[in-house]
Design an enzyme around this catalytic site. Structure first.
Site, PDB file in Angstrom:
ATOM      1  N   ARG A 192      36.745  26.593  -3.988  1.00 40.34           N
ATOM      2  CA  ARG A 192      36.123  25.340  -4.442  1.00 40.34           C
ATOM      3  C   ARG A 192      34.604  25.464  -4.554  1.00 40.34           C
ATOM      4  NH1 ARG A 192      40.173  21.485  -1.043  1.00 40.34           N
ATOM      5  NH2 ARG A 192      41.679  21.256  -2.711  1.00 40.34           N
ATOM      6  N   LYS A 223      60.318  17.408  -2.887  1.00 43.72           N
ATOM      7  CA  LYS A 223      61.015  16.129  -3.094  1.00 43.72           C
ATOM      8  C   LYS A 223      60.900  15.607  -4.516  1.00 43.72           C
ATOM      9  CE  LYS A 223      60.322  14.425   1.564  1.00 43.72           C
ATOM     10  NZ  LYS A 223      59.505  13.518   2.365  1.00 43.72           N
ATOM     11  N   GLY A 283      48.457  21.886  -5.547  1.00 45.36           N
ATOM     12  CA  GLY A 283      48.334  22.697  -4.335  1.00 45.36           C
ATOM     13  C   GLY A 283      49.253  23.880  -4.187  1.00 45.36           C
ATOM     14  N   GLY A 329      46.748  15.875  -6.922  1.00 48.33           N
ATOM     15  CA  GLY A 329      47.044  14.514  -7.365  1.00 48.33           C
ATOM     16  C   GLY A 329      46.336  14.171  -8.670  1.00 48.33           C
TER      17      GLY A 329
HETATM   18  P1  AMP Z   1      55.434  19.766  -2.701  1.00 49.31           P
HETATM   19  O1  AMP Z   1      54.258  19.562  -1.788  1.00 49.31           O
HETATM   20  O2  AMP Z   1      56.325  18.591  -2.838  1.00 49.31           O
HETATM   21  O3  AMP Z   1      55.031  20.384  -4.004  1.00 49.31           O
HETATM   22  O4  AMP Z   1      56.349  20.835  -1.947  1.00 49.31           O
HETATM   23  C1  AMP Z   1      55.966  22.145  -1.701  1.00 49.31           C
HETATM   24  C2  AMP Z   1      56.792  22.667  -0.573  1.00 49.31           C
HETATM   25  O5  AMP Z   1      58.154  22.582  -0.910  1.00 49.31           O
HETATM   26  C3  AMP Z   1      56.513  24.120  -0.241  1.00 49.31           C
HETATM   27  O6  AMP Z   1      55.889  24.194   0.994  1.00 49.31           O
HETATM   28  C4  AMP Z   1      57.901  24.738  -0.203  1.00 49.31           C
HETATM   29  O7  AMP Z   1      58.106  25.555   0.932  1.00 49.31           O
HETATM   30  C5  AMP Z   1      58.824  23.544  -0.139  1.00 49.31           C
HETATM   31  N1  AMP Z   1      60.169  23.832  -0.672  1.00 49.31           N
HETATM   32  C6  AMP Z   1      60.490  24.374  -1.844  1.00 49.31           C
HETATM   33  N2  AMP Z   1      61.828  24.547  -1.943  1.00 49.31           N
HETATM   34  C7  AMP Z   1      62.364  24.101  -0.788  1.00 49.31           C
HETATM   35  C8  AMP Z   1      63.684  24.031  -0.266  1.00 49.31           C
HETATM   36  N3  AMP Z   1      64.720  24.456  -0.984  1.00 49.31           N
HETATM   37  N4  AMP Z   1      63.858  23.531   0.967  1.00 49.31           N
HETATM   38  C9  AMP Z   1      62.800  23.104   1.681  1.00 49.31           C
HETATM   39  N5  AMP Z   1      61.525  23.139   1.259  1.00 49.31           N
HETATM   40  C10 AMP Z   1      61.306  23.632   0.039  1.00 49.31           C
END
Ligand code: AMP
Length: 415
Positions: free
Chosen positions: A34, A217, A373, A396
């Site tokens: 950054r 999610k 991120g 975001g």
């Molecule tokens: P996000 O912040 O929603 O983009 O999520 C990123 C995180 O999702 C990363 O730290 C990954 O380790 C996690 N992730 C990806 N696939 C899976 C999975 N199948 N089960 C649990 N966590 C996951």
């Protein structure tokens, strides 16, 4: 105003940057991306013969002074990166004298803006249900305006180069701009690059356009998924959300991450994709583990037949092939969110397959944007950041821009 057309000679410029860099327990910077990102803007101001006032937030001190989040810790690193001495103002709202004393070519770094609740402008110590909340909010907005005016009083030019916070209407990211006329406020180079990268994705799209949305999610990505549905040819949904879809389609997902209250939403997305003629690509097989750890036992299974006690942690081989086949011929690519728990080496293959296919597509002329991120951490882990078209610094902010929302930090300097 456009930064390239502005000569800062004899001016005092206050620049909002995003120096929210990660620190280790001893206050050492562990990743200076950054800081490096803001250098073109900061150096242009100093080289023109302007005086530079740098302001940023760090972490979430929630309106209170917190020495662990003091920007004094990064002063020397900023000085080294700029190749010049940097003075430090220990109170960002009482820096008028230090700012006034700056000579051409000199730089001043202000203390963490978020030590003041006025920066974010949210009322403190009162919850939304409280009958006095609206009055408290109004009062805080007034205080925010004054705080922004104090910051503005240090300078005669305002530059916003903090893309990471551009989706927030904070004192230093947007409100401050009201104190400057159109000829004395502008985006910095980093912001310009980010905004252009988003424009490249949203306007003049070369097809096929493939978006790859992963992460943990569906609920946090729903806004952008729905928005992308009107634009993309292919929509790959991967990572943890795979299992919400698998369950919604009648599958058995064992211990996999699954949002039970989003099953209808998943079916809705499938129906919408069909109605809009979008090729929705969901994983078919996965690498399942018997624990959430790198060294657990693994097996390949269908995403709809995950045994009890097991959880899907990465895309399986058939899924990886499907992703690769979809990505490689694409001409516009957006990637946000990993396809598995890439932090564990044994569950990084799905994300790696995506990264490799994006690199090939980019070599074949595609415009590829990687942002948000975790996908950035992922592409850095694979050492492939230089082989995609653009890696965004915004999480975001990037998603909101791609959703088509106007970013307050951009709008404020363009009005
Ligand atoms: P996000 O912040 O929603 O983009 O999520 C990123 C995180 O999702 C990363 O730290 C990954 O380790 C996690 N992730 C990806 N696939 C899976 C999975 N199948 N089960 C649990 N966590 C996951």
């Amino acid at each position: 105003m456009n930064i390239d057309n502005f000569n800062f000679k004899g001016h005092k410029a206050i620049v909002r940057v995003d120096f929210n860099v990660p620190l280790d327990e001893n206050g050492n910077i562990t990743d200076d991306t950054r800081i490096r990102g803001a250098l073109p803007t900061l150096k242009k101001i100093l080289n023109d013969g302007g005086s530079l006032i740098i302001m940023s937030h760090m972490g979430k001190p929630k309106g209170k002074v917190n020495p662990k989040l003091s920007l004094s810790q990064i002063k020397d690193a900023v000085a080294k990166a700029l190749g010049t001495d940097v003075k430090f103002a220990p109170d960002c709202a009482a820096a008028a004298d230090m700012a006034a004393a700056l000579k051409p070519g000199e730089a001043l770094l202000l203390e963490n803006l978020r030590f003041y609740p006025e920066e974010e402008g949210k009322p403190v110590g009162i919850d939304k249900e409280d009958p006095n909340y609206d009055a408290a909010k109004k009062e805080m907005k007034e205080r925010q305006k004054k705080f922004a005016e104090t910051l503005a009083s240090y300078a005669d030019v305002y530059v916003n180069d903090a893309f990471g916070t551009a989706h927030r209407r904070h004192a230093s990211t947007a409100v401050i701009a009201d104190s400057f006329d159109a000829d004395h406020k502008m985006l910095g180079y980093l912001m310009e690059k980010e905004v252009n990268a988003v424009d490249n994705i949203l306007k003049d799209i070369k097809r096929p356009f493939t978006a790859i949305m992963g992460g943990s999610k569906v609920s946090t990505k729903i806004g952008i998924i729905e928005n992308l549905m009107d634009k993309v040819d292919n929509l790959i949904l991967c990572g943890g959300m795979t299992y919400t879809f698998a369950k919604a389609l009648g599958g058995h997902v064992g211990l996999s991450i699954c949002e039970e209250d989003k099953l209808d939403l998943a079916l809705d997305i499938i129906a919408k994709a069909k109605a809009k003629g979008v090729n929705l690509v969901l994983g078919t097989d996965c690498v399942a583990g018997d624990a959430f750890s790198n060294d657990c036992n693994t097996q390949i299974c269908s995403v709809k037949e995950i045994p009890d006690g097991w959880e899907g942690l990465d895309a399986g081989p058939a899924t990886r092939e499907l992703f690769t086949k979809t990505i490689e011929p694409s001409k516009t690519i957006l990637w946000n969110g990993p396809a598995g728990v890439f932090e564990f080496d044994n569950f990084a293959a799905g994300s790696r397959a995506i990264a490799d296919a994006i690199v090939i597509a980019t070599k074949n002329g595609a415009f590829s944007l990687v942002g948000g991120g975790d996908s950035v951490a992922c592409i850095n882990k694979f050492g492939l950041a230089d082989e995609v078209s653009y890696v965004s610094t915004g999480g975001g902010a990037l998603l909101e821009a791609i959703e088509g929302k106007v970013l307050p930090g951009v709008a404020a300097v363009k009005e």
